[in-house]
Design an enzyme around this catalytic site. Structure first.
Site, PDB file in Angstrom:
ATOM      1  N   HIS A 138       0.827  -1.213   0.000  1.00 30.13           N
ATOM      2  CA  HIS A 138       0.000   0.000   0.000  1.00 30.13           C
ATOM      3  C   HIS A 138       0.855   1.254   0.000  1.00 30.13           C
ATOM      4  CE1 HIS A 138      -3.410   2.605   1.486  1.00 30.13           C
ATOM      5  NE2 HIS A 138      -2.361   3.309   1.906  1.00 30.13           N
ATOM      6  N   GLU A 139       1.759   1.343   0.964  1.00 32.00           N
ATOM      7  CA  GLU A 139       2.517   2.583   1.129  1.00 32.00           C
ATOM      8  C   GLU A 139       3.458   2.836  -0.045  1.00 32.00           C
ATOM      9  OE1 GLU A 139       1.622   4.668   3.138  1.00 32.00           O
ATOM     10  OE2 GLU A 139       0.497   3.510   4.602  1.00 32.00           O
ATOM     11  N   HIS A 168       1.949   4.378  -3.059  1.00 32.80           N
ATOM     12  CA  HIS A 168       1.816   5.842  -3.079  1.00 32.80           C
ATOM     13  C   HIS A 168       2.942   6.457  -3.917  1.00 32.80           C
ATOM     14  CE1 HIS A 168      -1.580   6.696  -0.564  1.00 32.80           C
ATOM     15  NE2 HIS A 168      -1.095   6.059   0.485  1.00 32.80           N
ATOM     16  N   TYR A 220      -3.902  14.684  -2.899  1.00 31.76           N
ATOM     17  CA  TYR A 220      -4.301  13.924  -1.707  1.00 31.76           C
ATOM     18  C   TYR A 220      -5.403  14.650  -0.944  1.00 31.76           C
ATOM     19  CZ  TYR A 220      -3.245  10.262   1.747  1.00 31.76           C
ATOM     20  OH  TYR A 220      -3.289   9.160   2.575  1.00 31.76           O
ATOM     21  N   ASP A 271     -12.842  11.997   4.740  1.00 30.17           N
ATOM     22  CA  ASP A 271     -11.430  11.653   4.827  1.00 30.17           C
ATOM     23  C   ASP A 271     -11.073  10.718   3.676  1.00 30.17           C
ATOM     24  OD1 ASP A 271      -9.276   9.551   5.868  1.00 30.17           O
ATOM     25  OD2 ASP A 271      -8.974  11.408   6.993  1.00 30.17           O
TER      26      ASP A 271
END
Length: 668
Positions: A351-352, A355, A366, A437
């Site tokens: 996931h990270e 980015h 974002y 969010d």
């Protein structure tokens, strides 16, 4: 073959409509391998970028950019058939244009096939003399950061003048980047854009991207790690994958930390008390992410340039998070509550680090719907990494952070089959979803991806039970995860821009599906239906937002307005024909009402369900009249009547705008 003739009395239509041509019909479910990404070496990629830089002035002229506008080449992706997708940033009078990014698709022959822009607004006559001083812009940014709970805030660099265009209207502005720490201890990179004439905030976004609330990880069992060294000296340096290194921050919050070294090349013991255990998980996750992108998409590293990122573990004290930082090109993991559970699960790593891929390609802002798409992209590819790894200790699933037990009761952080099960994420699109969010608004795309991959309803996959509903209550049939991943990646790298929202994500994924599998394929229809299942667009490509179908007497009409992008843009309005068996007639009547300020810009086609098309109108640079209205007679006897018919309108010049107002098919 479809043939076409203009019916007597047709008004404001091109009287020289050309005979149509039929293109090959792609086999359903068979990949057009020419549309897959080419596997480029770093030198080949560098050569493509050099070529794009050499011709960028001509490209700017072809796109109709103004005299003060210049293009800056960011990246080039090439398909196996030679089609190039060149991503550009833009400057105006020497100033960066935020929201001015665009992607130009160029065939091997050199012909421009299309342009995708972050915004369609023209950039003209912006006064670049600021009224507000830079110091005032900095003060405003620091105040906003403090209001958001940031600590130890400082301006990372002096405010820079930019042209802000991401919301449509070009505005002279300052961009200030605020450093320090966020309220939970995460490093801060808050970008604040303020109006250079009034000093008011226009927009802000956080460039440090994280998976909020991750923790309590388990591990991936005994795995093979690629390290460097020999004898009694080894380090976590993966030279096989660009030199990815894993460092120990030892509870610090700055710097690179110390490279992990060891005397026997055995890392960790599977317990949290051994500092090497978290490092082994992080190093393994980075390797699997690298391999996933390379072997699935032909992407060589996060930026596609063969250069590795690096990982840092044991960040801070009791830090319950993990984050990607594009400024250091690194991945950082906290140790969780009480420093007992490092956040190094496999899907968290995927996931990270994804980015970073998003930052290197579409650059999705974002915030708002683009921020939700940014987060969902990381969930989608993080899930892809987990399935790719095929690890018996962490089997593939459609749950995010299921190993970290963030809730303390064994439940995952997020669910892709029904995102609302986490208590906050959105299952379906709504007009206010962009206000949520980004970790919650991402639910719409996560749910789309699950539906596209596996379909709706109840099922058990790899021992996990899923039950995925749809917004309209109708079933969706999945096309398989592998195809869904290819479609999302192609859309991200070739179609999405910094301001892409859910409506344009639908358009981008449909374009990707058409390129890979054909516009009449089951995969294309699967994309349409999966988006409809999350309340974005309609099924089988119906008009936005509905497909009215047959009002009776063999007449099928779509009166929903569809905007036509200006300058190499393409729009389609669809009609689903049902209840008519056999072939279409030889005298199918096609009535068109297109509102446009310069009809000579437009190419208009009728596309049959099998992909054959009839050219109703060609472009003409000297035809300056408004609108295209009229009725054509098409010999469609070679194709079946039932299915989805499309009115495709392409704008091949810049400077004028319009929309499809209405069109109908009459089956005599």
């Amino acid at each position: 073959m479809l043939s076409v003739a203009v019916q007597t009395g047709a008004a404001s239509a091109d009287s020289n409509a050309a005979a149509a041509h039929q293109r090959p019909i792609p086999l359903v479910g068979k990949v057009d391998t020419g549309a897959l990404p080419a596997k480029l070496t770093p030198s080949q990629r560098a050569e493509l970028i050099r070529d794009a830089n050499a011709t960028k002035a001509d490209t700017a002229k072809d796109l109709g950019l103004g005299a003060k506008e210049k293009l800056v080449v960011k990246d080039v992706v090439q398909d196996r058939d030679g089609t190039a997708h060149t991503r550009y940033e833009r400057t105006y009078d020497g100033l960066p244009v935020l929201g001015g990014d665009l992607v130009v698709d160029t065939a091997k022959s050199g012909k421009t096939n299309g342009v995708t822009r972050a915004v369609s607004t023209k950039l003209r006559n912006v006064d670049t003399t600021a009224t507000v001083k830079p110091a005032a812009a900095e003060k405003k940014a620091l105040s906003l950061a403090a209001d958001a709970g940031s600590k130890k805030t400082t301006a990372d660099r002096a405010p820079r003048k930019v042209v802000w265009m991401a919301q449509g209207k070009p505005t002279l502005a300052y961009e200030t980047v605020v450093g320090g720490l966020q309220d939970d201890g995460t490093p801060n990179q808050l970008h604040v854009v303020t109006d250079a004439a009034t000093g008011k905030k226009i927009y802000q976004w956080q460039a440090i991207e994280n998976a909020t609330g991750t923790g309590n990880t388990r591990y991936s069992g005994t795995v093979s790690l690629s390290t460097s060294g020999s004898g009694s000296s080894y380090s976590l340096n993966d030279t096989v994958r660009g030199g990815h290194k894993t460092y120990n921050l030892n509870h610090g919050t700055s710097g690179t930390g110390s490279l992990f070294t060891d005397s026997d090349n055995v890392w960790g013991d599977g317990t949290n008390s051994n500092t090497q255990t978290a490092a082994a998980d992080a190093h393994y996750g980075a390797a699997e992410t690298w391999d996933f992108y390379k072997n699935t998409f032909g992407r060589n590293g996060i930026r596609g340039d063969g250069v590795a990122a690096y990982s840092r573990v044991h960040y801070g004290n009791s830090y319950v998070n993990a984050f990607w930082d594009d400024s250091c090109f690194c991945m950082t993991y906290g140790d969780g509550s009480g420093n007992n559970d490092p956040l190094t699960a496999l899907d968290v790593a995927g996931h990270e680090m994804s980015h970073g891929v998003t930052a290197a390609t579409a650059g999705l802002n974002y915030s708002g719907e683009s921020g939700g798409l940014n987060e969902a992209t990381s969930d989608i590819f993080g899930t892809g990494v987990e399935w790719y790894a095929n690890n018996s200790s962490d089997k593939g699933d459609y749950l995010i952070g299921e190993k970290i037990d963030i809730n303390g009761d064994g439940t995952p952080l997020r669910y892709m089959d029904q995102p609302s099960k986490d208590g906050g994420s959105a299952d379906y699109w709504s007009s206010g979803v962009g206000n949520e969010d980004v970790h919650y608004s991402s639910g719409v795309a996560n749910h789309f991806f699950y539906l596209l991959s596996e379909g709706s309803g109840s099922k058990v996959i790899n021992g996990v039970s899923y039950n995925s509903p749809t917004s309209d209550g109708l079933p969706v049939t999945g096309i398989g995860r592998d195809k869904a991943l290819q479609i999302w990646y192609k859309a991200l790298t070739e179609q999405f821009t910094s301001t892409t929202n859910y409506a344009s994500a639908r358009t981008g994924t449909l374009a990707a599906a058409a390129a890979l599998y054909g516009s009449s394929s089951a995969e294309y229809k699967g994309v349409e239906n999966a988006w409809a299942g999350v309340n974005v667009g309609s099924r089988d490509g119906g008009g936005d937002p509905g497909d009215p179908g047959d009002p009776g007497n063999g007449t099928f009409e779509n009166s929903n307005n569809v905007n036509i992008p200006d300058g190499y843009g393409s729009a389609a309005s669809n009609i689903s024909v049902t209840g008519i068996s056999g072939a279409a007639p030889s005298n199918l009547q096609v009535s068109v009402d297109i509102r446009h300020t310069y009809r000579g810009d437009l190419v208009v086609d009728l596309v049959a369900p099998n992909g054959a098309y009839a050219r109703l109108k060609d472009s003409s640079p000297t035809d300056s009249a408004d609108n295209v209205t009229g009725t054509w007679t098409v010999d469609a006897s070679s194709v079946a009547a039932a299915g989805t018919w499309k009115l495709r309108v392409q704008d091949v010049y810049t400077g004028d705008t319009g929309y499809i107002n209405d069109w109908k098919l009459v089956f005599p």
